[in-house]
Design an enzyme around this catalytic site. Structure first.
Site, PDB file in Angstrom:
ATOM      1  N   LYS A 270     -34.691  -5.660  -6.246  1.00  0.00           N
ATOM      2  CA  LYS A 270     -33.965  -5.131  -7.334  1.00  0.00           C
ATOM      3  C   LYS A 270     -32.981  -3.853  -7.006  1.00  0.00           C
ATOM      4  O   LYS A 270     -31.918  -3.907  -7.349  1.00  0.00           O
ATOM      5  CB  LYS A 270     -34.936  -4.580  -8.545  1.00  0.00           C
ATOM      6  CG  LYS A 270     -36.021  -5.473  -8.944  1.00  0.00           C
ATOM      7  CD  LYS A 270     -36.860  -4.864 -10.033  1.00  0.00           C
ATOM      8  CE  LYS A 270     -37.923  -3.597  -9.393  1.00  0.00           C
ATOM      9  NZ  LYS A 270     -38.553  -4.012  -8.498  1.00  0.00           N
TER      10      LYS A 270
ATOM     11  N   ARG B 131     -41.109  -1.442 -17.513  1.00  0.00           N
ATOM     12  CA  ARG B 131     -42.358  -1.964 -16.736  1.00  0.00           C
ATOM     13  C   ARG B 131     -43.350  -2.526 -17.342  1.00  0.00           C
ATOM     14  O   ARG B 131     -44.224  -2.916 -17.005  1.00  0.00           O
ATOM     15  CB  ARG B 131     -42.658  -1.091 -15.536  1.00  0.00           C
ATOM     16  CG  ARG B 131     -41.835  -0.535 -14.555  1.00  0.00           C
ATOM     17  CD  ARG B 131     -42.023  -1.540 -13.368  1.00  0.00           C
ATOM     18  NE  ARG B 131     -42.574  -0.972 -11.942  1.00  0.00           N
ATOM     19  CZ  ARG B 131     -41.597  -0.463 -11.123  1.00  0.00           C
ATOM     20  NH1 ARG B 131     -40.167  -0.191 -11.401  1.00  0.00           N
ATOM     21  NH2 ARG B 131     -42.156   0.007 -10.098  1.00  0.00           N
TER      22      ARG B 131
ATOM     23  N   ARG C 127     -39.507  -2.190   5.289  1.00  0.00           N
ATOM     24  CA  ARG C 127     -38.532  -1.409   4.976  1.00  0.00           C
ATOM     25  C   ARG C 127     -38.528  -0.117   5.292  1.00  0.00           C
ATOM     26  O   ARG C 127     -39.667   0.699   5.642  1.00  0.00           O
ATOM     27  CB  ARG C 127     -38.648  -1.271   3.261  1.00  0.00           C
ATOM     28  CG  ARG C 127     -37.797  -0.360   2.690  1.00  0.00           C
ATOM     29  CD  ARG C 127     -37.615  -0.422   0.852  1.00  0.00           C
ATOM     30  NE  ARG C 127     -38.869  -0.307   0.348  1.00  0.00           N
ATOM     31  CZ  ARG C 127     -39.055  -0.472  -0.895  1.00  0.00           C
ATOM     32  NH1 ARG C 127     -37.911  -0.929  -1.598  1.00  0.00           N
ATOM     33  NH2 ARG C 127     -40.231  -0.297  -1.381  1.00  0.00           N
TER      34      ARG C 127
ATOM     35  N   ARG D 194     -41.841   4.243   3.722  1.00  0.00           N
ATOM     36  CA  ARG D 194     -42.391   4.963   2.075  1.00  0.00           C
ATOM     37  C   ARG D 194     -43.740   4.745   1.832  1.00  0.00           C
ATOM     38  O   ARG D 194     -44.297   4.100   2.293  1.00  0.00           O
ATOM     39  CB  ARG D 194     -41.481   4.046   0.822  1.00  0.00           C
ATOM     40  CG  ARG D 194     -40.814   4.534  -0.032  1.00  0.00           C
ATOM     41  CD  ARG D 194     -39.904   4.022  -1.073  1.00  0.00           C
ATOM     42  NE  ARG D 194     -40.869   3.231  -1.866  1.00  0.00           N
ATOM     43  CZ  ARG D 194     -40.176   2.412  -3.000  1.00  0.00           C
ATOM     44  NH1 ARG D 194     -38.765   2.348  -2.858  1.00  0.00           N
ATOM     45  NH2 ARG D 194     -40.937   1.936  -3.707  1.00  0.00           N
TER      46      ARG D 194
ATOM     47  N   ARG E  28     -49.600  -2.473  -6.052  1.00  0.00           N
ATOM     48  CA  ARG E  28     -48.188  -2.712  -6.891  1.00  0.00           C
ATOM     49  C   ARG E  28     -48.165  -4.205  -7.261  1.00  0.00           C
ATOM     50  O   ARG E  28     -47.577  -4.400  -8.241  1.00  0.00           O
ATOM     51  CB  ARG E  28     -47.170  -2.243  -5.905  1.00  0.00           C
ATOM     52  CG  ARG E  28     -47.230  -0.691  -5.783  1.00  0.00           C
ATOM     53  CD  ARG E  28     -46.244  -0.049  -4.459  1.00  0.00           C
ATOM     54  NE  ARG E  28     -44.870  -0.454  -4.791  1.00  0.00           N
ATOM     55  CZ  ARG E  28     -44.199  -0.828  -4.053  1.00  0.00           C
ATOM     56  NH1 ARG E  28     -44.645  -0.527  -2.648  1.00  0.00           N
ATOM     57  NH2 ARG E  28     -42.939  -0.694  -3.998  1.00  0.00           N
TER      58      ARG E  28
HETATM   59  P1  AP5 Z   1     -35.554  -3.561  -2.353  1.00  0.00           P
HETATM   60  O1  AP5 Z   1     -34.058  -3.815  -3.057  1.00  0.00           O
HETATM   61  O2  AP5 Z   1     -35.850  -2.273  -1.982  1.00  0.00           O
HETATM   62  O3  AP5 Z   1     -36.564  -3.943  -3.455  1.00  0.00           O
HETATM   63  P2  AP5 Z   1     -36.996  -3.323  -4.813  1.00  0.00           P
HETATM   64  O4  AP5 Z   1     -37.284  -4.635  -5.780  1.00  0.00           O
HETATM   65  O5  AP5 Z   1     -36.066  -2.541  -5.384  1.00  0.00           O
HETATM   66  O6  AP5 Z   1     -38.260  -2.844  -4.444  1.00  0.00           O
HETATM   67  P3  AP5 Z   1     -39.039  -1.576  -4.746  1.00  0.00           P
HETATM   68  O7  AP5 Z   1     -40.328  -1.452  -3.760  1.00  0.00           O
HETATM   69  O8  AP5 Z   1     -37.924  -0.476  -4.581  1.00  0.00           O
HETATM   70  O9  AP5 Z   1     -39.501  -1.663  -6.113  1.00  0.00           O
HETATM   71  P4  AP5 Z   1     -40.405  -0.950  -7.106  1.00  0.00           P
HETATM   72  O10 AP5 Z   1     -40.244  -1.707  -8.166  1.00  0.00           O
HETATM   73  O11 AP5 Z   1     -41.883  -1.149  -6.491  1.00  0.00           O
HETATM   74  O12 AP5 Z   1     -40.425   0.634  -6.843  1.00  0.00           O
HETATM   75  P5  AP5 Z   1     -39.747   1.584  -7.622  1.00  0.00           P
HETATM   76  O13 AP5 Z   1     -38.952   2.655  -6.802  1.00  0.00           O
HETATM   77  O14 AP5 Z   1     -39.092   0.966  -8.886  1.00  0.00           O
HETATM   78  O15 AP5 Z   1     -35.976  -4.420  -1.169  1.00  0.00           O
HETATM   79  C1  AP5 Z   1     -37.096  -4.324  -0.545  1.00  0.00           C
HETATM   80  C2  AP5 Z   1     -36.854  -4.747   0.884  1.00  0.00           C
HETATM   81  O16 AP5 Z   1     -36.422  -6.072   1.277  1.00  0.00           O
HETATM   82  C3  AP5 Z   1     -35.770  -4.030   1.259  1.00  0.00           C
HETATM   83  O17 AP5 Z   1     -36.140  -3.615   2.678  1.00  0.00           O
HETATM   84  C4  AP5 Z   1     -34.362  -4.756   1.513  1.00  0.00           C
HETATM   85  O18 AP5 Z   1     -33.724  -4.581   2.583  1.00  0.00           O
HETATM   86  C5  AP5 Z   1     -35.420  -6.184   1.626  1.00  0.00           C
HETATM   87  N1  AP5 Z   1     -34.596  -7.309   1.021  1.00  0.00           N
HETATM   88  C6  AP5 Z   1     -34.047  -7.211  -0.334  1.00  0.00           C
HETATM   89  N2  AP5 Z   1     -33.545  -8.369  -0.621  1.00  0.00           N
HETATM   90  C7  AP5 Z   1     -33.742  -9.383   0.521  1.00  0.00           C
HETATM   91  C8  AP5 Z   1     -33.149 -10.684   0.979  1.00  0.00           C
HETATM   92  N3  AP5 Z   1     -32.548 -11.255   0.108  1.00  0.00           N
HETATM   93  N4  AP5 Z   1     -33.572 -10.955   2.101  1.00  0.00           N
HETATM   94  C9  AP5 Z   1     -34.183 -10.482   3.142  1.00  0.00           C
HETATM   95  N5  AP5 Z   1     -34.505  -8.964   2.762  1.00  0.00           N
HETATM   96  C10 AP5 Z   1     -34.352  -8.486   1.505  1.00  0.00           C
HETATM   97  O19 AP5 Z   1     -40.971   2.158  -8.563  1.00  0.00           O
HETATM   98  C11 AP5 Z   1     -41.880   3.074  -7.337  1.00  0.00           C
HETATM   99  C12 AP5 Z   1     -43.162   3.539  -8.415  1.00  0.00           C
HETATM  100  O20 AP5 Z   1     -42.714   4.437  -9.438  1.00  0.00           O
HETATM  101  C13 AP5 Z   1     -43.929   2.604  -9.179  1.00  0.00           C
HETATM  102  O21 AP5 Z   1     -44.901   1.908  -8.414  1.00  0.00           O
HETATM  103  C14 AP5 Z   1     -44.470   3.515 -10.279  1.00  0.00           C
HETATM  104  O22 AP5 Z   1     -45.378   4.404  -9.636  1.00  0.00           O
HETATM  105  C15 AP5 Z   1     -43.237   4.407 -10.396  1.00  0.00           C
HETATM  106  N6  AP5 Z   1     -42.260   3.776 -11.799  1.00  0.00           N
HETATM  107  C16 AP5 Z   1     -40.824   3.445 -11.356  1.00  0.00           C
HETATM  108  N7  AP5 Z   1     -40.547   3.017 -12.659  1.00  0.00           N
HETATM  109  C17 AP5 Z   1     -41.577   3.064 -13.299  1.00  0.00           C
HETATM  110  C18 AP5 Z   1     -41.814   2.612 -14.664  1.00  0.00           C
HETATM  111  N8  AP5 Z   1     -40.684   2.073 -15.563  1.00  0.00           N
HETATM  112  N9  AP5 Z   1     -42.944   2.534 -15.487  1.00  0.00           N
HETATM  113  C19 AP5 Z   1     -44.257   3.271 -14.700  1.00  0.00           C
HETATM  114  N10 AP5 Z   1     -43.926   3.619 -13.447  1.00  0.00           N
HETATM  115  C20 AP5 Z   1     -42.761   3.377 -12.778  1.00  0.00           C
END
Ligand code: AP5
Length: 210
Positions: free
Chosen positions: A13, A88, A123, A156, A167
């Site tokens: 994402k 979410r 990552r 991270r 997660r």
């Molecule tokens: P990346 O693009 O970083 O993936 P992402 O989907 O953004 O993953 P995140 O882990 O950042 O999402 P998340 O939803 O768990 O965390 P968030 O920060 O929102 O890609 C991942 C990896 O893959 C990278 O290394 C990239 O290089 C690689 N990659 C990407 N595309 C690729 C491809 N096509 N081919 C190969 N490699 C590829 O949230 C963190 C925490 O915050 C949550 O757990 C929760 O505690 C809290 N939180 C955030 N928002 C909320 C909410 N709305 N409600 C409640 N809690 C929340």
């Protein structure tokens, strides 16, 4: 255009949000990044969120809803925005509807759980500016050093294998029901995440234009 990016943790994402942000010139709003920044700055929101985040759980709805309410009032959102990681839960989606925010499309990036575990273990993120890398798929030019600001890149805390599993479980239980929610509104488009980031980006931009 007002967009939502939906998908499991590590589905890509954040990576796609950056591509859309550059292509459409609209801000990408990541609740995860906002919370991590609050944590770094030791704010009240950051303190409230820390224990949940470290365990891979969702931060309580009211905390993130307040964050989004405030963020969407900023001037840069007037021509549209991409929400990355919000909503979410179904109550978060209902809160967005109640705020009167009109969503044009919801793009789900689908990637299988096994692939996600591999992606997240590689990552690395910059501890200063937050730029994201992958040891195999998107390495920084010098190992362990951010290309953008020369600070160190780190793993991270919530990318530890046990936390990634937690997660993923939370995603399937609490976030996946949003697919049905937005399908019923006729807004859901699914993009299959590809091995190459550029290939996924092509499909994502095509889905937005369609
Ligand atoms: P990346 O693009 O970083 O993936 P992402 O989907 O953004 O993953 P995140 O882990 O950042 O999402 P998340 O939803 O768990 O965390 P968030 O920060 O929102 O890609 C991942 C990896 O893959 C990278 O290394 C990239 O290089 C690689 N990659 C990407 N595309 C690729 C491809 N096509 N081919 C190969 N490699 C590829 O949230 C963190 C925490 O915050 C949550 O757990 C929760 O505690 C809290 N939180 C955030 N928002 C909320 C909410 N709305 N409600 C409640 N809690 C929340």
């Amino acid at each position: 255009m007002n967009l939502i990016l939906l998908g499991a943790p590590g589905a890509g994402k954040g990576t796609q949000a950056e591509v859309i942000c550059n292509a459409l010139n609209i801000p990408a709003i990541s609740t995860g990044n906002i919370i991590r920044e609050a944590l770094k700055n030791g704010t009240e929101t950051g303190l409230k969120a820390k224990s949940y985040m470290d365990e891979g759980k969702l931060v309580p709805d009211e905390v993130v809803i307040d964050i989004i309410k405030e963020r969407l009032t900023k001037d840069d959102c007037q021509n549209g925005f991409i929400l990355d990681g919000f909503p979410r839960t179904v109550p978060q989606a209902e809160a967005l509807d109640k705020m009167g925010v009109k969503i044009d499309k919801v793009i789900e990036i689908y990637v299988a759980d096994e692939t996600i575990q591999k992606r997240l273990s590689g990552r690395r993120v910059c501890e200063k500016c937050g730029a994201s890398y992958h040891t195999e798929f998107k390495p920084s030019k010098a190992e362990g050093i951010c290309d953008v600001c020369n600070a160190s890149t780190v793993i991270r805390k919530d990318d530890e294998p046990a936390t990634v599993l937690a997660r993923l479980n939370v995603y399937h239980e609490q976030t996946a029901p949003l697919k049905g929610y937005y399908e019923n509104q006729g807004k859901l488009v699914t993009v299959e995440g590809q091995e190459e980031v550029a290939e996924t980006s092509k499909l994502t931009l095509k889905a937005i234009e369609a």
